[in-house]
Design a protein around this motif. Structure first.
Motif, PDB file in Angstrom:
ATOM      1  N   PHE A  34       0.842  -1.196   0.000  1.00 19.01           N
ATOM      2  CA  PHE A  34       0.000   0.000   0.000  1.00 19.01           C
ATOM      3  C   PHE A  34       0.870   1.236   0.000  1.00 19.01           C
ATOM      4  CE2 PHE A  34      -3.776  -2.397   1.135  1.00 19.01           C
ATOM      5  CZ  PHE A  34      -3.239  -3.510   1.758  1.00 19.01           C
ATOM      6  N   TYR A  36       0.544   5.184   1.477  1.00 20.86           N
ATOM      7  CA  TYR A  36      -0.179   6.145   2.285  1.00 20.86           C
ATOM      8  C   TYR A  36       0.465   7.513   2.066  1.00 20.86           C
ATOM      9  CZ  TYR A  36      -2.747   2.771   5.171  1.00 20.86           C
ATOM     10  OH  TYR A  36      -3.615   1.804   5.627  1.00 20.86           O
ATOM     11  N   GLU A  43      -2.439  12.884  10.256  1.00 22.82           N
ATOM     12  CA  GLU A  43      -2.482  11.437  10.239  1.00 22.82           C
ATOM     13  C   GLU A  43      -2.192  10.885   8.848  1.00 22.82           C
ATOM     14  OE1 GLU A  43      -5.000  13.489  10.396  1.00 22.82           O
ATOM     15  OE2 GLU A  43      -6.839  12.634   9.534  1.00 22.82           O
ATOM     16  N   PRO A  44      -1.655   9.678   8.775  1.00 19.81           N
ATOM     17  CA  PRO A  44      -1.496   9.016   7.468  1.00 19.81           C
ATOM     18  C   PRO A  44      -2.864   8.715   6.874  1.00 19.81           C
ATOM     19  CG  PRO A  44      -0.178   7.928   9.157  1.00 19.81           C
ATOM     20  CD  PRO A  44      -1.100   8.857   9.862  1.00 19.81           C
ATOM     21  N   LEU A  46      -4.697   6.540   3.582  1.00 17.10           N
ATOM     22  CA  LEU A  46      -4.486   5.573   2.525  1.00 17.10           C
ATOM     23  C   LEU A  46      -4.606   6.251   1.170  1.00 17.10           C
ATOM     24  CD1 LEU A  46      -4.118   2.575   1.695  1.00 17.10           C
ATOM     25  CD2 LEU A  46      -6.623   2.415   1.693  1.00 17.10           C
ATOM     26  N   VAL A  89       3.808   0.688   2.705  1.00 13.23           N
ATOM     27  CA  VAL A  89       3.396  -0.305   3.697  1.00 13.23           C
ATOM     28  C   VAL A  89       3.401  -1.682   3.050  1.00 13.23           C
ATOM     29  CG1 VAL A  89       1.519  -1.096   5.179  1.00 13.23           C
ATOM     30  CG2 VAL A  89       1.994   1.339   4.953  1.00 13.23           C
ATOM     31  N   ILE A  91       2.722  -5.923   3.858  1.00 11.81           N
ATOM     32  CA  ILE A  91       2.274  -6.992   4.761  1.00 11.81           C
ATOM     33  C   ILE A  91       3.061  -8.236   4.407  1.00 11.81           C
ATOM     34  CG2 ILE A  91       0.359  -8.416   5.553  1.00 11.81           C
ATOM     35  CD1 ILE A  91      -1.513  -6.154   4.965  1.00 11.81           C
ATOM     36  N   ARG A  99      -1.864 -10.010  10.208  1.00 14.70           N
ATOM     37  CA  ARG A  99      -1.632  -9.101   9.097  1.00 14.70           C
ATOM     38  C   ARG A  99      -0.875  -7.849   9.562  1.00 14.70           C
ATOM     39  NH1 ARG A  99      -4.026 -10.415   4.595  1.00 14.70           N
ATOM     40  NH2 ARG A  99      -4.143  -8.313   3.765  1.00 14.70           N
ATOM     41  N   LEU A 101       1.445  -4.879   9.735  1.00 15.36           N
ATOM     42  CA  LEU A 101       1.948  -3.999   8.698  1.00 15.36           C
ATOM     43  C   LEU A 101       3.392  -3.619   8.986  1.00 15.36           C
ATOM     44  CD1 LEU A 101      -1.139  -3.812   8.356  1.00 15.36           C
ATOM     45  CD2 LEU A 101      -0.832  -1.407   7.798  1.00 15.36           C
ATOM     46  N   TRP A 103       5.861  -0.637   8.106  1.00 22.06           N
ATOM     47  CA  TRP A 103       5.802   0.734   7.572  1.00 22.06           C
ATOM     48  C   TRP A 103       7.186   1.221   7.187  1.00 22.06           C
ATOM     49  CZ3 TRP A 103       1.284   3.712   7.256  1.00 22.06           C
ATOM     50  CH2 TRP A 103       0.152   3.140   7.850  1.00 22.06           C
TER      51      TRP A 103
ATOM     52  N   TYR B  35      -0.614   3.439  17.583  1.00 20.72           N
ATOM     53  CA  TYR B  35       0.743   3.627  17.097  1.00 20.72           C
ATOM     54  C   TYR B  35       1.350   4.857  17.766  1.00 20.72           C
ATOM     55  CZ  TYR B  35      -0.360   0.825  12.853  1.00 20.72           C
ATOM     56  OH  TYR B  35      -0.698  -0.157  11.960  1.00 20.72           O
ATOM     57  N   LEU B  43       6.308   4.956  12.083  1.00 25.67           N
ATOM     58  CA  LEU B  43       5.162   4.470  12.860  1.00 25.67           C
ATOM     59  C   LEU B  43       5.511   3.139  13.507  1.00 25.67           C
ATOM     60  CD1 LEU B  43       2.280   5.304  10.420  1.00 25.67           C
ATOM     61  CD2 LEU B  43       2.309   5.955  12.809  1.00 25.67           C
ATOM     62  N   PHE B  90      -1.153   7.848  17.352  1.00 24.00           N
ATOM     63  CA  PHE B  90      -2.277   7.679  16.449  1.00 24.00           C
ATOM     64  C   PHE B  90      -3.065   6.423  16.797  1.00 24.00           C
ATOM     65  CE2 PHE B  90      -1.612  10.983  13.435  1.00 24.00           C
ATOM     66  CZ  PHE B  90      -0.254  11.108  13.221  1.00 24.00           C
ATOM     67  N   GLY B 100      -4.422  -4.056   5.559  1.00 23.33           N
ATOM     68  CA  GLY B 100      -3.544  -2.965   5.193  1.00 23.33           C
ATOM     69  C   GLY B 100      -4.258  -1.648   4.977  1.00 23.33           C
ATOM     70  N   GLU B 101      -5.560  -1.693   4.932  1.00 25.82           N
ATOM     71  CA  GLU B 101      -6.316  -0.465   4.699  1.00 25.82           C
ATOM     72  C   GLU B 101      -6.784   0.061   6.046  1.00 25.82           C
ATOM     73  OE1 GLU B 101      -7.876  -2.003   0.350  1.00 25.82           O
ATOM     74  OE2 GLU B 101      -9.253  -1.903   2.045  1.00 25.82           O
ATOM     75  N   GLN B 102      -5.984   0.927   6.603  1.00 25.69           N
ATOM     76  CA  GLN B 102      -6.264   1.451   7.936  1.00 25.69           C
ATOM     77  C   GLN B 102      -6.675   2.907   7.857  1.00 25.69           C
ATOM     78  OE1 GLN B 102      -3.145   0.514  10.754  1.00 25.69           O
ATOM     79  NE2 GLN B 102      -3.379  -1.679  10.427  1.00 25.69           N
ATOM     80  N   TYR B 103      -7.507   3.285   8.812  1.00 28.22           N
ATOM     81  CA  TYR B 103      -8.038   4.638   8.874  1.00 28.22           C
ATOM     82  C   TYR B 103      -7.621   5.224  10.213  1.00 28.22           C
ATOM     83  CZ  TYR B 103     -10.584   2.932   4.916  1.00 28.22           C
ATOM     84  OH  TYR B 103     -10.883   2.390   3.698  1.00 28.22           O
ATOM     85  N   PHE B 104      -6.950   6.357  10.121  1.00 31.29           N
ATOM     86  CA  PHE B 104      -6.309   6.925  11.296  1.00 31.29           C
ATOM     87  C   PHE B 104      -7.100   8.074  11.884  1.00 31.29           C
ATOM     88  CE2 PHE B 104      -2.012   5.115  11.604  1.00 31.29           C
ATOM     89  CZ  PHE B 104      -2.013   4.337  10.451  1.00 31.29           C
ATOM     90  N   GLY B 105      -6.981   8.222  13.194  1.00 28.31           N
ATOM     91  CA  GLY B 105      -7.460   9.421  13.855  1.00 28.31           C
ATOM     92  C   GLY B 105      -6.473  10.555  13.646  1.00 28.31           C
ATOM     93  N   PRO B 106      -6.813  11.754  14.123  1.00 26.97           N
ATOM     94  CA  PRO B 106      -5.986  12.932  13.866  1.00 26.97           C
ATOM     95  C   PRO B 106      -4.713  12.989  14.697  1.00 26.97           C
ATOM     96  CG  PRO B 106      -7.859  13.516  15.204  1.00 26.97           C
ATOM     97  CD  PRO B 106      -8.064  12.096  14.816  1.00 26.97           C
TER      98      PRO B 106
END
Lengths: 113, 113
Positions: A34, A36, A43-44, A46, A89, A91, A99, A101, A103, B35, B43, B90, B100-106
């Motif tokens: 991936f 990012y 924040e990172p 995707l 990223v 895996i 899984r 990751l 980085w 993280y 990270l 984070f 691998g598809e992660q969604y991060f907070g601020p």
């Protein structure tokens, strides 16, 4: 050798330029990849998954080269807003259900007017 | 509204103090992660949770603990903060199948003096 390596840059390019970064990985059996994007102090997010056949999303193209163990990100017609750090990223194959990751440290891009 | 929120956004605390960082998500994801990010180190995974009853240590869990109060909430605690825990923290989420598809907070910027 690090599991995932990226050239930290910075890459300084003018608006409209085409720029490409690579990310190398050490585990030849790695299964998923991936890109990012991370803006400074944010924040990172995707950007795109990298498929074996490569994939394109607008001005962005991602490719996988398994033989040489790297993935690439190509940005065409660079915009000022593309300035950011691009994180790779991976895996690994032994990630199992976790899984986990791996980085990269990121490549910094600065697009200049 | 943001899908992944973190509180506080910034915190300055003293050595030896207990501090909790909180994360909430509205994405309906089962998996949540904590993280930390440090300049030059990228990270690093502290803890992760695949569901409410599942908690796993990441690569740098020493000095940290977590609690998964609900599917949507995952908190990180520093029992006795020390200066080298100064970092950007984070929280992230992912669906069961994506990995691998992660969604991060601020992020939470924590400074320990």
């Amino acid at each position: 050798r690090k599991e995932v390596e990226q050239d930290p840059g910075p890459f300084n390019v003018p608006e409209g330029a085409t720029v490409a970064f690579n990310c190398t990985y050490s585990n030849s059996a790695s299964q998923s990849f991936f890109w990012y994007r991370q803006d400074c102090r944010k924040e990172p997010k995707l950007l795109m998954s990298v498929y074996s056949s490569g994939n394109e999303d607008g001005r962005f193209t991602a490719q996988l080269n398994r033989a040489s163990q790297y993935i690439s990100l190509l940005i065409r017609d660079s915009k000022l807003s593309d300035s950011a750090t691009y994180l790779c990223v991976v895996i690994p194959a032994n990630a199992g259900n976790n899984r986990k990751l791996i980085w990269g440290l990121g490549t910094s891009l600065a697009v200049n007017p | 509204d943001a899908d992944v929120t973190q509180t506080p956004r910034n915190r300055i605390t003293k050595t030896g103090k207990r501090i909790m960082l909180e994360c909430s998500q509205t994405k309906g994801h089962d998996r949540m992660y904590w993280y930390r990010q440090d300049p030059g180190l990228g990270l690093r995974l502290i803890y992760y949770s695949f569901d409410v009853k599942d908690i796993n240590k990441g690569e740098i869990s020493d000095g940290y603990s977590v609690s998964r109060q609900a599917q949507a909430k995952f908190s990180l605690s520093l029992e006795s903060a020390i200066p080298n825990q100064t970092a950007l923290y984070f929280c992230a989420t992912s669906g069961s199948g994506s990995g691998g598809e992660q969604y991060f907070g601020p992020g939470t910027r924590l400074t320990v003096t």
